[in-house]
Design a protein around this motif. Structure first.
Motif, PDB file in Angstrom:
ATOM      1  N   SER A  51       0.852  -1.185   0.000  1.00 41.38           N
ATOM      2  CA  SER A  51       0.000   0.000   0.000  1.00 41.38           C
ATOM      3  C   SER A  51       0.890   1.237   0.000  1.00 41.38           C
ATOM      4  CB  SER A  51      -0.919   0.004   1.226  1.00 41.38           C
ATOM      5  OG  SER A  51      -1.518   1.277   1.333  1.00 41.38           O
ATOM      6  N   ARG A  52       0.800   2.027  -1.098  1.00 38.76           N
ATOM      7  CA  ARG A  52       1.636   3.223  -1.201  1.00 38.76           C
ATOM      8  C   ARG A  52       1.161   4.307  -0.245  1.00 38.76           C
ATOM      9  NH1 ARG A  52       1.325   4.619  -7.360  1.00 38.76           N
ATOM     10  NH2 ARG A  52      -0.860   4.268  -6.827  1.00 38.76           N
ATOM     11  N   SER A  53      -0.153   4.335   0.051  1.00 38.52           N
ATOM     12  CA  SER A  53      -0.651   5.371   0.956  1.00 38.52           C
ATOM     13  C   SER A  53      -0.386   4.998   2.425  1.00 38.52           C
ATOM     14  CB  SER A  53      -2.147   5.601   0.734  1.00 38.52           C
ATOM     15  OG  SER A  53      -2.865   4.381   0.834  1.00 38.52           O
ATOM     16  N   ARG A  54      -0.599   3.732   2.761  1.00 38.94           N
ATOM     17  CA  ARG A  54      -0.403   3.319   4.163  1.00 38.94           C
ATOM     18  C   ARG A  54       1.021   2.826   4.442  1.00 38.94           C
ATOM     19  NH1 ARG A  54      -4.417  -1.111   4.935  1.00 38.94           N
ATOM     20  NH2 ARG A  54      -4.481  -1.220   2.662  1.00 38.94           N
ATOM     21  N   LYS A  55       1.792   2.690   3.354  1.00 38.18           N
ATOM     22  CA  LYS A  55       3.178   2.225   3.448  1.00 38.18           C
ATOM     23  C   LYS A  55       3.310   0.930   4.246  1.00 38.18           C
ATOM     24  CE  LYS A  55       5.040   6.917   2.940  1.00 38.18           C
ATOM     25  NZ  LYS A  55       4.825   6.877   1.489  1.00 38.18           N
ATOM     26  N   LYS A  56       2.508  -0.047   3.850  1.00 32.46           N
ATOM     27  CA  LYS A  56       2.602  -1.355   4.501  1.00 32.46           C
ATOM     28  C   LYS A  56       2.145  -2.477   3.571  1.00 32.46           C
ATOM     29  CE  LYS A  56      -0.666  -2.393   7.703  1.00 32.46           C
ATOM     30  NZ  LYS A  56      -1.888  -3.105   7.293  1.00 32.46           N
ATOM     31  N   TRP A  58      -0.074  -5.419   2.440  1.00 35.11           N
ATOM     32  CA  TRP A  58      -1.517  -5.411   2.545  1.00 35.11           C
ATOM     33  C   TRP A  58      -2.045  -6.668   1.862  1.00 35.11           C
ATOM     34  CZ3 TRP A  58      -3.675  -2.866  -2.282  1.00 35.11           C
ATOM     35  CH2 TRP A  58      -5.068  -2.968  -2.349  1.00 35.11           C
ATOM     36  N   SER A  63      -9.535  -6.603   5.471  1.00 36.55           N
ATOM     37  CA  SER A  63     -10.624  -5.962   6.222  1.00 36.55           C
ATOM     38  C   SER A  63     -11.991  -6.437   5.736  1.00 36.55           C
ATOM     39  CB  SER A  63     -10.593  -4.439   6.056  1.00 36.55           C
ATOM     40  OG  SER A  63      -9.350  -3.912   6.391  1.00 36.55           O
ATOM     41  N   TYR A 126     -16.842  -1.955   5.816  1.00 32.10           N
ATOM     42  CA  TYR A 126     -15.684  -1.382   6.521  1.00 32.10           C
ATOM     43  C   TYR A 126     -16.141  -0.652   7.792  1.00 32.10           C
ATOM     44  CZ  TYR A 126     -13.361  -2.220   2.045  1.00 32.10           C
ATOM     45  OH  TYR A 126     -12.852  -2.797   0.915  1.00 32.10           O
TER      46      TYR A 126
END
Lengths: 129, 129
Positions: A51-56, A58, A63, A126
């Motif tokens: 995940s480029r936005s959450r930097k993790k 995935w 979820s 979600y």
């Protein structure tokens, strides 16, 4: 793993992966993998991304439960893009559509229209725990 | 053009475009567009890209004659990827295959196999002038 050495990751260590429905051939989404998420995908048979936005790392569906079981992994002539055919549980898009590509451009002025149908309600899937 | 303002180009001014055969739904290639190549594609109805290696605007098929006539332009939930359905003349891949994704990974060790069939001879199509 020998193949990994041939893959051309970009300067951020990522490679784009096109995700396509193995049954309908509908393109579901585009996401990015680093080495770890590629290896995790190969090992588990379920798609994992970076995940480029959450930097993790995935796991797709972690979820929502909307996982993607890998059917086939193809790669392009330059080995800088993956095409992964999957069996999609539920829907790929976090907005509730089966495919992330649920809108189209309809004229030269850039007018847009929604094409896909919602298959789930994101607020329910979600929901806050 | 209003839509252009909503598109999320990356830090290099590019957006990835997945090219899919409008008739067979086969994924043909992934290439990158900047603003100019997107507008040129919209205007002419033929795909244009930004060549990252040659650093120039590139009309698909300009050398080979294997152009792509735009059928439909879709975009994803984040507006950072395009999905363009096309009518492909000849073949998409400069290696002579209809799709750039002509090879697949066949086991966890990363063994690969060619899946697609060659439809033209690159040496003849891209012969020196």
């Amino acid at each position: 793993m020998k193949f990994l050495e041939k893959m051309k990751f970009d300067e951020k260590g990522l490679i784009p992966a096109i995700i396509q429905d193995a049954d309908t051939n509908e393109v579901l989404m585009l996401a990015y993998m680093n080495e770890d998420s590629f290896l995790e995908t190969m090992e588990t048979g379920l798609t994992h991304f970076w995940s480029r936005s959450r930097k993790k790392l995935w796991k797709k569906g972690e979820s929502s439960g909307h996982t993607q079981k890998v059917h086939e992994i193809l790669f392009d002539c330059d080995i800088d893009t993956l095409l992964i055919k999957v069996h999609q549980t539920g829907a790929a898009c976090h907005k509730g559509y089966r495919s992330c590509f649920y809108r189209k451009i309809v004229d030269k002025k850039g007018k847009v229209r929604t094409k896909g149908k919602k298959v789930f309600d994101p607020e329910k899937v979600y929901k806050k725990k």
